[in-house]
Motif scaffolding. Structure first.
Motif, PDB file in Angstrom:
ATOM      1  N   MET A 250       0.848  -1.170   0.000  1.00 57.11           N
ATOM      2  CA  MET A 250       0.000   0.000   0.000  1.00 57.11           C
ATOM      3  C   MET A 250       0.904   1.247   0.000  1.00 57.11           C
ATOM      4  SD  MET A 250      -3.183   0.603   2.416  1.00 57.11           S
ATOM      5  CE  MET A 250      -2.952   1.923   3.519  1.00 57.11           C
ATOM      6  N   SER A 251       0.725   2.094  -0.982  1.00 55.08           N
ATOM      7  CA  SER A 251       1.550   3.290  -1.075  1.00 55.08           C
ATOM      8  C   SER A 251       0.668   4.538  -0.976  1.00 55.08           C
ATOM      9  CB  SER A 251       2.327   3.299  -2.386  1.00 55.08           C
ATOM     10  OG  SER A 251       1.430   3.371  -3.459  1.00 55.08           O
ATOM     11  N   LEU A 252       1.267   5.618  -0.543  1.00 53.09           N
ATOM     12  CA  LEU A 252       0.546   6.882  -0.424  1.00 53.09           C
ATOM     13  C   LEU A 252       0.398   7.526  -1.794  1.00 53.09           C
ATOM     14  CD1 LEU A 252       2.294   8.357   2.721  1.00 53.09           C
ATOM     15  CD2 LEU A 252       0.018   7.390   2.584  1.00 53.09           C
ATOM     16  N   ALA A 253      -0.702   8.233  -1.975  1.00 58.44           N
ATOM     17  CA  ALA A 253      -0.918   8.943  -3.236  1.00 58.44           C
ATOM     18  C   ALA A 253      -0.006  10.165  -3.281  1.00 58.44           C
ATOM     19  CB  ALA A 253      -2.365   9.368  -3.358  1.00 58.44           C
ATOM     20  N   LYS A 254       0.450  10.495  -4.474  1.00 56.29           N
ATOM     21  CA  LYS A 254       1.316  11.654  -4.639  1.00 56.29           C
ATOM     22  C   LYS A 254       0.515  12.928  -4.356  1.00 56.29           C
ATOM     23  CE  LYS A 254       4.850  10.430  -7.884  1.00 56.29           C
ATOM     24  NZ  LYS A 254       5.399  10.780  -9.188  1.00 56.29           N
ATOM     25  N   PRO A 255       1.098  13.920  -3.696  1.00 53.52           N
ATOM     26  CA  PRO A 255       0.391  15.182  -3.477  1.00 53.52           C
ATOM     27  C   PRO A 255       0.282  15.969  -4.790  1.00 53.52           C
ATOM     28  CG  PRO A 255       2.614  15.304  -2.602  1.00 53.52           C
ATOM     29  CD  PRO A 255       2.403  13.891  -3.054  1.00 53.52           C
TER      30      PRO A 255
END
Length: 76
Positions: free
Chosen positions: A1-6
């Motif tokens: 699970m990765s964070l969405a790019k800002p």
């Protein structure tokens, strides 16, 4: 699970559009509220006062009280 790019590109323009619309709406609401809570009652109070105001009667009362130095009371 990765964070969405800002989302950095166009962020300032997007936030400005949002905040300017809110600021404009709040300023307009404040102006309308001031008009109907301060200026309209004040204008009505002045109109009511001057409906019954008699400047000559007021001048004579002040003259008799000795407020004016250059105007003698009518008895002298």
């Amino acid at each position: 699970m990765s964070l969405a790019k800002p989302a950095m590109r166009g962020l300032l323009a997007k936030r400005l559009r949002f905040h300017l619309s809110i600021a404009f709406t709040m300023a307009l609401a404040a102006a309308v509220a001031f008009k109907y809570t301060v200026t309209e009652p004040r204008k009505q109070a002045y109109a009511d006062f001057y409906k019954q105001y008699d400047a000559v009667k007021d001048f004579k009362a002040m003259r008799e009280a000795g407020i004016f130095e250059s105007v003698r009371p009518s008895g002298e």
